[in-house]
Design an enzyme around this catalytic site. Structure first.
Site, PDB file in Angstrom:
ATOM      1  N   ARG A  63     -51.942 -12.869  85.656  1.00  0.00           N
ATOM      2  CA  ARG A  63     -50.756 -12.023  85.518  1.00  0.00           C
ATOM      3  C   ARG A  63     -49.707 -12.710  84.654  1.00  0.00           C
ATOM      4  O   ARG A  63     -48.910 -12.053  83.978  1.00  0.00           O
ATOM      5  CB  ARG A  63     -50.163 -11.687  86.900  1.00  0.00           C
ATOM      6  CG  ARG A  63     -48.855 -10.881  86.802  1.00  0.00           C
ATOM      7  CD  ARG A  63     -48.401 -10.355  88.147  1.00  0.00           C
ATOM      8  NE  ARG A  63     -48.116 -11.392  89.101  1.00  0.00           N
ATOM      9  CZ  ARG A  63     -46.990 -12.107  89.154  1.00  0.00           C
ATOM     10  NH1 ARG A  63     -46.029 -11.916  88.256  1.00  0.00           N
ATOM     11  NH2 ARG A  63     -46.812 -13.021  90.080  1.00  0.00           N
ATOM     12  N   TYR A 116     -40.653   8.685  70.094  1.00  0.00           N
ATOM     13  CA  TYR A 116     -41.755   9.066  70.978  1.00  0.00           C
ATOM     14  C   TYR A 116     -41.182   9.584  72.301  1.00  0.00           C
ATOM     15  O   TYR A 116     -40.197   9.051  72.825  1.00  0.00           O
ATOM     16  CB  TYR A 116     -42.649   7.849  71.209  1.00  0.00           C
ATOM     17  CG  TYR A 116     -43.662   8.019  72.313  1.00  0.00           C
ATOM     18  CD1 TYR A 116     -44.574   9.070  72.303  1.00  0.00           C
ATOM     19  CD2 TYR A 116     -43.701   7.125  73.371  1.00  0.00           C
ATOM     20  CE1 TYR A 116     -45.492   9.221  73.322  1.00  0.00           C
ATOM     21  CE2 TYR A 116     -44.621   7.260  74.389  1.00  0.00           C
ATOM     22  CZ  TYR A 116     -45.517   8.321  74.365  1.00  0.00           C
ATOM     23  OH  TYR A 116     -46.416   8.463  75.384  1.00  0.00           O
ATOM     24  N   ASP A 186     -40.357   0.083  66.851  1.00  0.00           N
ATOM     25  CA  ASP A 186     -41.681   0.508  67.295  1.00  0.00           C
ATOM     26  C   ASP A 186     -42.467   0.853  66.034  1.00  0.00           C
ATOM     27  O   ASP A 186     -42.181   1.844  65.361  1.00  0.00           O
ATOM     28  CB  ASP A 186     -41.567   1.718  68.214  1.00  0.00           C
ATOM     29  CG  ASP A 186     -42.912   2.165  68.775  1.00  0.00           C
ATOM     30  OD1 ASP A 186     -43.949   1.872  68.159  1.00  0.00           O
ATOM     31  OD2 ASP A 186     -42.931   2.835  69.833  1.00  0.00           O
ATOM     32  N   LYS A 211     -53.479   2.495  70.189  1.00  0.00           N
ATOM     33  CA  LYS A 211     -53.637   3.355  69.018  1.00  0.00           C
ATOM     34  C   LYS A 211     -54.428   2.637  67.918  1.00  0.00           C
ATOM     35  O   LYS A 211     -55.558   2.254  68.135  1.00  0.00           O
ATOM     36  CB  LYS A 211     -52.247   3.784  68.529  1.00  0.00           C
ATOM     37  CG  LYS A 211     -51.292   4.275  69.636  1.00  0.00           C
ATOM     38  CD  LYS A 211     -51.790   5.493  70.367  1.00  0.00           C
ATOM     39  CE  LYS A 211     -50.726   6.141  71.245  1.00  0.00           C
ATOM     40  NZ  LYS A 211     -50.247   5.330  72.366  1.00  0.00           N
TER      41      LYS A 211
END
Length: 397
Positions: A63, A116, A186, A211
């Protein structure tokens, strides 16, 4: 942004040869190994404590850090020209952790209006719960007026989703830095193949690695790239919030990076062909694509994006509104109806009911999104085949 053929060759070389993590043993794996383990063991408690407290570089718990996930992050940083990067379980995990790493109650954000839908939702519905305000702007000039003494971040997208506006990075960077804020970009729709915002003034670059970076629609992921000082803050909060990238997904994202330049260039070229071929069709109301001379940001795109590359997404608005948009999506033979993008097969989606479903009619209108907009994320099909598929579907409308 000026790049010649040698720049493209260098990018492809870096994609195929990411920074190595050497174990010190003779013989090295050609592919980055998948370290599928939650914990790492130590020979002494003192060494364990030193790693956990970041006094000694090492791995204790996946983690916090994992060698495979770190390998992926280093590879993206090399392509973006950044000092460091942090890997995440998804693009939204990267976005939200970056926002929260630099914002506190009472702080303010200036954000590009065209964003977005998931980012817009966090800015307008989630962060205000903690007294964090946002001002939306359409230009760097508006951003100057929107800046306040509490503005900590300016946020924009390289190529906006789905209106495909292209940000003026140098101007936004000047506004942010003059006000003591960071510029976060972004760059999911561009990738480092099309644009590298850090070289244009950005402080941090965010990607949904689900993506184009992954490129095969088979795993989720996210990444944030920047300098080491800022990335330490991001890493600390990622560790606390738990949005860490799993090693199996990191391996797939890293494998996808090796063909990123080849895939993205092909998708960009095909997208341009599709946009040019459909712009005058009788059933089309509008075609949004930065490569078209009539696009409002065409000149800026030509200045800040790689030569001849304008993105792999085309937004079509057929005549007839939402019903026509849905009929178009349903009539295509080669395209998948999907919410994501950047894979090998072309994907289509009705924007208002998928990627921007969080926006009401007023917010959609403010962002310049038509109720009938269809986002086309171009894949690797033959350009002639793809254009013929759309033309046939539109001819029947």
């Amino acid at each position: 942004m000026s790049r010649d053929h040698r720049d493209d060759d260098a990018l492809q070389t870096r994609a195929v040869h990411p920074p190595e993590h050497r174990s010190g043993l003779l013989g090295r794996p050609t592919a980055t190994p998948v370290h599928r383990t939650a914990t790492f063991t130590f020979d002494s408690s003192d060494t364990f404590a030193a790693v956990m407290e970041d006094h000694t570089r090492g791995y204790a718990y996946s983690r916090i850090d994992n060698p495979t996930s770190d390998g992926f992050a280093r590879a993206v940083a090399a392509l973006e020209g950044g000092q460091a990067a942090q890997p995440f379980a998804s693009g939204m995990a990267a976005i939200t952790t970056t926002l929260l790493a630099f914002l506190s109650s009472g702080d303010h954000i200036v954000a590009q209006r065209q964003l977005y839908g998931g980012t817009h939702h966090v800015l307008t519905r989630v962060l205000p719960r903690w007294g964090i305000r946002v001002s939306f702007v359409d230009s760097p000039q508006e951003a100057v007026s929107a800046m306040t003494a509490t503005t900590r971040l300016v946020w924009c997208e390289t190529i906006s989703n789905p209106t495909l506006r292209v940000a003026d990075f140098p101007a936004f960077a000047a506004v942010a830095h003059d006000g003591g804020a960071l510029l976060v970009v972004d760059s999911t729709f561009a990738t480092p193949v099309v644009c590298r915002p850090l070289s244009l003034g950005a402080d941090l670059v965010v990607h949904s690695a689900t993506k184009y970076i992954g490129g095969h629609s088979d795993a989720t992921g996210g990444v944030v790239v920047g300098d080491g000082r800022h990335l330490e803050d991001v890493r600390a909060l990622r560790t606390d919030l738990g949005g860490s990238l799993a090693p199996d997904e990191a391996f797939l994202r890293l494998r996808g990076l090796q063909t990123l330049p080849l895939r993205v260039e092909r998708q960009n070229r095909t997208a341009a062909r599709l946009a040019e071929g459909l712009v005058a069709h009788r059933a089309i109301e509008s075609v949004d694509y930065p490569g078209l001379p009539g696009h409002p940001d065409h000149a800026r795109a030509a200045a800040v994006l790689a030569p001849g590359l304008f993105g792999g997404v085309v937004t079509l608005t057929p005549r007839g509104g939402k019903d026509a948009a849905l009929r178009l999506c349903d009539s295509l033979r080669l395209c998948h109806i999907v919410t994501s993008l950047g894979g090998t097969a072309t994907g289509v989606s009705h924007v208002a009911s998928t990627s921007h479903r969080q926006l009401d009619d007023a917010a959609l209108a403010a962002a310049g999104i038509s109720p009938g907009a269809v986002r086309v994320a171009v894949g690797l099909e033959g350009p002639d085949d793809l254009l013929a598929d759309f033309t046939t579907a539109l001819d029947r409308m």
